[in-house]
Design an enzyme around this catalytic site. Structure first.
Site, PDB file in Angstrom:
ATOM      1  N   TYR A 196     -88.515 -27.460  -1.035  1.00  0.00           N
ATOM      2  CA  TYR A 196     -87.875 -27.066  -0.338  1.00  0.00           C
ATOM      3  C   TYR A 196     -86.470 -28.646   0.691  1.00  0.00           C
ATOM      4  O   TYR A 196     -86.083 -28.877   1.100  1.00  0.00           O
ATOM      5  CB  TYR A 196     -87.491 -25.880   1.351  1.00  0.00           C
ATOM      6  CG  TYR A 196     -87.812 -25.137   0.137  1.00  0.00           C
ATOM      7  CD1 TYR A 196     -86.409 -23.956  -0.434  1.00  0.00           C
ATOM      8  CD2 TYR A 196     -88.920 -24.426  -0.156  1.00  0.00           C
ATOM      9  CE1 TYR A 196     -86.219 -23.202  -1.503  1.00  0.00           C
ATOM     10  CE2 TYR A 196     -88.762 -22.691  -0.899  1.00  0.00           C
ATOM     11  CZ  TYR A 196     -87.543 -22.525  -1.416  1.00  0.00           C
ATOM     12  OH  TYR A 196     -87.903 -21.254  -2.587  1.00  0.00           O
TER      13      TYR A 196
ATOM     14  N   ARG B 135     -84.588 -30.107  -1.442  1.00  0.00           N
ATOM     15  CA  ARG B 135     -83.548 -29.210  -2.324  1.00  0.00           C
ATOM     16  C   ARG B 135     -82.878 -29.971  -1.597  1.00  0.00           C
ATOM     17  O   ARG B 135     -81.350 -30.084  -1.520  1.00  0.00           O
ATOM     18  CB  ARG B 135     -83.940 -27.758  -2.045  1.00  0.00           C
ATOM     19  CG  ARG B 135     -84.710 -26.761  -2.663  1.00  0.00           C
ATOM     20  CD  ARG B 135     -83.980 -26.932  -4.357  1.00  0.00           C
ATOM     21  NE  ARG B 135     -83.804 -27.667  -5.352  1.00  0.00           N
ATOM     22  CZ  ARG B 135     -84.415 -28.546  -6.479  1.00  0.00           C
ATOM     23  NH1 ARG B 135     -86.490 -28.400  -5.604  1.00  0.00           N
ATOM     24  NH2 ARG B 135     -84.512 -29.389  -6.333  1.00  0.00           N
TER      25      ARG B 135
ATOM     26  N   ASN C  40     -76.821 -17.541  -2.638  1.00  0.00           N
ATOM     27  CA  ASN C  40     -77.337 -19.264  -2.185  1.00  0.00           C
ATOM     28  C   ASN C  40     -78.137 -19.770  -1.253  1.00  0.00           C
ATOM     29  O   ASN C  40     -77.331 -18.909  -0.604  1.00  0.00           O
ATOM     30  CB  ASN C  40     -76.138 -20.020  -2.724  1.00  0.00           C
ATOM     31  CG  ASN C  40     -75.635 -19.779  -4.507  1.00  0.00           C
ATOM     32  OD1 ASN C  40     -77.077 -19.312  -4.688  1.00  0.00           O
ATOM     33  ND2 ASN C  40     -74.581 -19.780  -4.446  1.00  0.00           N
TER      34      ASN C  40
ATOM     35  N   ASP D   3     -77.674 -22.873  -0.062  1.00  0.00           N
ATOM     36  CA  ASP D   3     -76.827 -24.165  -0.095  1.00  0.00           C
ATOM     37  C   ASP D   3     -76.337 -23.716   0.978  1.00  0.00           C
ATOM     38  O   ASP D   3     -76.058 -22.436   0.954  1.00  0.00           O
ATOM     39  CB  ASP D   3     -76.051 -24.850  -1.076  1.00  0.00           C
ATOM     40  CG  ASP D   3     -75.400 -24.066  -1.968  1.00  0.00           C
ATOM     41  OD1 ASP D   3     -74.406 -23.103  -1.448  1.00  0.00           O
ATOM     42  OD2 ASP D   3     -75.367 -23.716  -2.834  1.00  0.00           O
TER      43      ASP D   3
ATOM     44  N   HIS E  61     -80.502 -14.862   0.961  1.00  0.00           N
ATOM     45  CA  HIS E  61     -81.935 -14.917   0.660  1.00  0.00           C
ATOM     46  C   HIS E  61     -82.326 -16.571   1.321  1.00  0.00           C
ATOM     47  O   HIS E  61     -83.476 -17.001   1.316  1.00  0.00           O
ATOM     48  CB  HIS E  61     -82.233 -15.323  -1.101  1.00  0.00           C
ATOM     49  CG  HIS E  61     -82.235 -15.091  -2.256  1.00  0.00           C
ATOM     50  ND1 HIS E  61     -81.431 -14.565  -3.397  1.00  0.00           N
ATOM     51  CD2 HIS E  61     -82.406 -13.391  -2.054  1.00  0.00           C
ATOM     52  CE1 HIS E  61     -81.211 -13.328  -4.350  1.00  0.00           C
ATOM     53  NE2 HIS E  61     -82.247 -12.611  -2.910  1.00  0.00           N
TER      54      HIS E  61
ATOM     55  N   GLY F  70     -70.877 -16.058 -10.441  1.00  0.00           N
ATOM     56  CA  GLY F  70     -71.527 -16.817 -10.553  1.00  0.00           C
ATOM     57  C   GLY F  70     -73.334 -16.766 -10.519  1.00  0.00           C
ATOM     58  O   GLY F  70     -74.638 -17.490 -10.345  1.00  0.00           O
ATOM     59  N   THR F  71     -73.711 -14.987 -10.730  1.00  0.00           N
ATOM     60  CA  THR F  71     -75.087 -14.626 -10.820  1.00  0.00           C
ATOM     61  C   THR F  71     -75.366 -13.781 -11.865  1.00  0.00           C
ATOM     62  O   THR F  71     -74.226 -12.911 -12.327  1.00  0.00           O
ATOM     63  CB  THR F  71     -74.778 -13.902  -9.123  1.00  0.00           C
ATOM     64  OG1 THR F  71     -76.116 -13.274  -9.602  1.00  0.00           O
ATOM     65  CG2 THR F  71     -74.043 -12.714  -8.990  1.00  0.00           C
ATOM     66  N   SER F  72     -76.370 -13.843 -12.284  1.00  0.00           N
ATOM     67  CA  SER F  72     -77.055 -13.776 -12.934  1.00  0.00           C
ATOM     68  C   SER F  72     -77.789 -12.147 -13.349  1.00  0.00           C
ATOM     69  O   SER F  72     -77.710 -11.108 -14.325  1.00  0.00           O
ATOM     70  CB  SER F  72     -78.179 -14.471 -14.399  1.00  0.00           C
ATOM     71  OG  SER F  72     -78.805 -13.843 -13.106  1.00  0.00           O
TER      72      SER F  72
HETATM   73  P1  OAD Z   1     -79.007 -17.665 -11.904  1.00  0.00           P
HETATM   74  O1  OAD Z   1     -79.514 -18.909 -12.650  1.00  0.00           O
HETATM   75  O2  OAD Z   1     -79.820 -16.404 -12.090  1.00  0.00           O
HETATM   76  O3  OAD Z   1     -78.050 -17.248 -12.739  1.00  0.00           O
HETATM   77  C1  OAD Z   1     -76.777 -17.847 -12.465  1.00  0.00           C
HETATM   78  C2  OAD Z   1     -75.653 -17.436 -13.595  1.00  0.00           C
HETATM   79  O4  OAD Z   1     -74.098 -18.415 -12.708  1.00  0.00           O
HETATM   80  C3  OAD Z   1     -75.430 -17.056 -14.876  1.00  0.00           C
HETATM   81  O5  OAD Z   1     -74.927 -15.894 -14.836  1.00  0.00           O
HETATM   82  C4  OAD Z   1     -75.221 -18.260 -15.477  1.00  0.00           C
HETATM   83  O6  OAD Z   1     -74.166 -17.712 -16.295  1.00  0.00           O
HETATM   84  C5  OAD Z   1     -73.401 -18.857 -14.162  1.00  0.00           C
HETATM   85  N1  OAD Z   1     -72.639 -19.980 -14.495  1.00  0.00           N
HETATM   86  C6  OAD Z   1     -73.395 -21.110 -14.491  1.00  0.00           C
HETATM   87  N2  OAD Z   1     -72.576 -21.779 -14.821  1.00  0.00           N
HETATM   88  C7  OAD Z   1     -71.544 -21.207 -13.787  1.00  0.00           C
HETATM   89  C8  OAD Z   1     -70.129 -21.959 -13.862  1.00  0.00           C
HETATM   90  N3  OAD Z   1     -70.170 -22.969 -13.456  1.00  0.00           N
HETATM   91  N4  OAD Z   1     -68.985 -20.990 -12.893  1.00  0.00           N
HETATM   92  C9  OAD Z   1     -69.766 -19.696 -12.653  1.00  0.00           C
HETATM   93  N5  OAD Z   1     -70.552 -19.210 -13.559  1.00  0.00           N
HETATM   94  C10 OAD Z   1     -72.199 -19.561 -13.812  1.00  0.00           C
HETATM   95  O7  OAD Z   1     -78.673 -17.280 -10.610  1.00  0.00           O
HETATM   96  P2  OAD Z   1     -78.430 -16.186  -9.641  1.00  0.00           P
HETATM   97  O8  OAD Z   1     -78.040 -15.215  -9.943  1.00  0.00           O
HETATM   98  O9  OAD Z   1     -77.981 -17.221  -8.356  1.00  0.00           O
HETATM   99  O10 OAD Z   1     -83.492 -16.925  -5.263  1.00  0.00           O
HETATM  100  O11 OAD Z   1     -80.546 -16.682  -9.273  1.00  0.00           O
HETATM  101  C11 OAD Z   1     -80.873 -15.884  -7.835  1.00  0.00           C
HETATM  102  C12 OAD Z   1     -82.127 -15.922  -7.221  1.00  0.00           C
HETATM  103  O12 OAD Z   1     -82.791 -16.041  -8.360  1.00  0.00           O
HETATM  104  C13 OAD Z   1     -81.525 -17.131  -6.650  1.00  0.00           C
HETATM  105  O13 OAD Z   1     -81.066 -16.979  -5.379  1.00  0.00           O
HETATM  106  C14 OAD Z   1     -83.117 -17.566  -6.627  1.00  0.00           C
HETATM  107  C15 OAD Z   1     -83.865 -17.626  -7.795  1.00  0.00           C
HETATM  108  O14 OAD Z   1     -84.505 -17.168  -8.150  1.00  0.00           O
HETATM  109  C16 OAD Z   1     -84.990 -16.754  -4.831  1.00  0.00           C
HETATM  110  O15 OAD Z   1     -85.287 -18.350  -4.897  1.00  0.00           O
HETATM  111  C17 OAD Z   1     -85.699 -16.490  -3.710  1.00  0.00           C
END
Ligand code: OAD
Length: 236
Positions: free
Chosen positions: A53, A56, A87, A89, A104, A175-177
């Site tokens: 961290y 980061r 996020n 950040d 988070h 932008g979240t999976s």
């Molecule tokens: P992920 O890495 O799981 O998902 C990222 C998403 O962003 C995916 O659906 C990509 O398709 C999409 N993506 C990539 N580039 C992009 C762009 N330029 N514009 C828009 N979308 C884009 O990240 P999160 O879903 O945020 O938690 O992950 C959730 C949590 O898992 C995080 O908060 C973290 C992680 O483990 C902890 O560490 C507790």
């Protein structure tokens, strides 16, 4: 004023130069979630987790928000906006958003190891003291740790997030999976009357009881398109 709720994830910060977690080349390809992002990992090897961290935090400090973060802020002129972000950040803050729920945690803050959510012991890390080292103490005498919600820990901001989502007129997912719970479960609280938009260049597996518009673009292009769409719908 209508209420917009935004659920953002790592993808919104990708164009600012921050790696996502699960894409190819993402952080979880280089590091083990269990080692650096779980409470058990921290107990096993606190030094490794603090270093992860610290690194980061150094990266985030020199990173600027992009147009997608700025447009989230600009919507505040026309809507009541709540940003719920996974996020750690601070790019939504840097872009000016005023109502942000960090599900988070926040990387530029530190807290007690005994009770991470005790607000008396949550402190901002400053330029004078940007890193956390073994031996740094929180106000209650415990080892100082990053103010991050790790796997295996409760997510105390979920209740605030659920309250916000239940009131949404417009719900935007950027932008979240949607792989990580309970955050991903927020979609089940979206009212049936709400309009739901996803901005993500990739397919997202999501079923809600209402129609979804998927803008299959990166965050900056997608947010531009969405803002224009909302303007058009307002004047129709
Ligand atoms: P992920 O890495 O799981 O998902 C990222 C998403 O962003 C995916 O659906 C990509 O398709 C999409 N993506 C990539 N580039 C992009 C762009 N330029 N514009 C828009 N979308 C884009 O990240 P999160 O879903 O945020 O938690 O992950 C959730 C949590 O898992 C995080 O908060 C973290 C992680 O483990 C902890 O560490 C507790």
């Amino acid at each position: 004023m209508k209420k917009i709720i935004i659920l953002s994830g790592a993808g919104i910060s990708a164009e600012s130069g921050i790696s996502t977690y699960r894409d190819s080349g993402g952080l979880w390809e280089k590091y083990s979630i269990e080692e650096v992002a779980s409470i058990d990992g921290y107990k096993r090897n606190p030094q490794l987790v603090l270093e992860f961290y610290n690194e980061r935090r150094k990266q985030y400090k020199n990173t600027q928000p992009n147009l997608a973060h700025r447009l989230c802020h600009e919507l505040e002129g026309r809507y009541e906006v709540v940003v719920i972000t996974q996020n750690v950040d601070n790019l939504h803050e840097k872009a000016g958003s005023t109502n942000i729920i960090h599900l988070h945690g926040e990387c530029d803050k530190a807290c007690s190891s005994y009770n991470p959510n005790d607000s008396r012991y949550i402190v901002e890390l400053t330029d004078d003291h940007p890193d956390i080292h073994i031996g740094d103490k929180a106000g209650d005498g415990s080892q100082l740790r990053p103010y991050i919600v790790w796997f295996g820990e409760a997510v105390p901001k979920m209740e605030d997030a659920i309250d916000a989502v239940q009131d949404a007129d417009i719900f935007i997912i950027i932008g979240t999976s949607l792989n990580v719970y309970p955050a991903a479960g927020l979609v089940s609280y979206v009212p049936k009357s709400a309009k739901v938009f996803i901005i993500d260049p990739n397919d997202i597996n999501l079923r809600v009881g209402t129609q979804i518009t998927h803008i299959k673009k990166k965050a900056t292009e997608g947010m531009k398109e969405l803002v224009e769409l909302l303007e058009k719908q307002k004047t129709e």
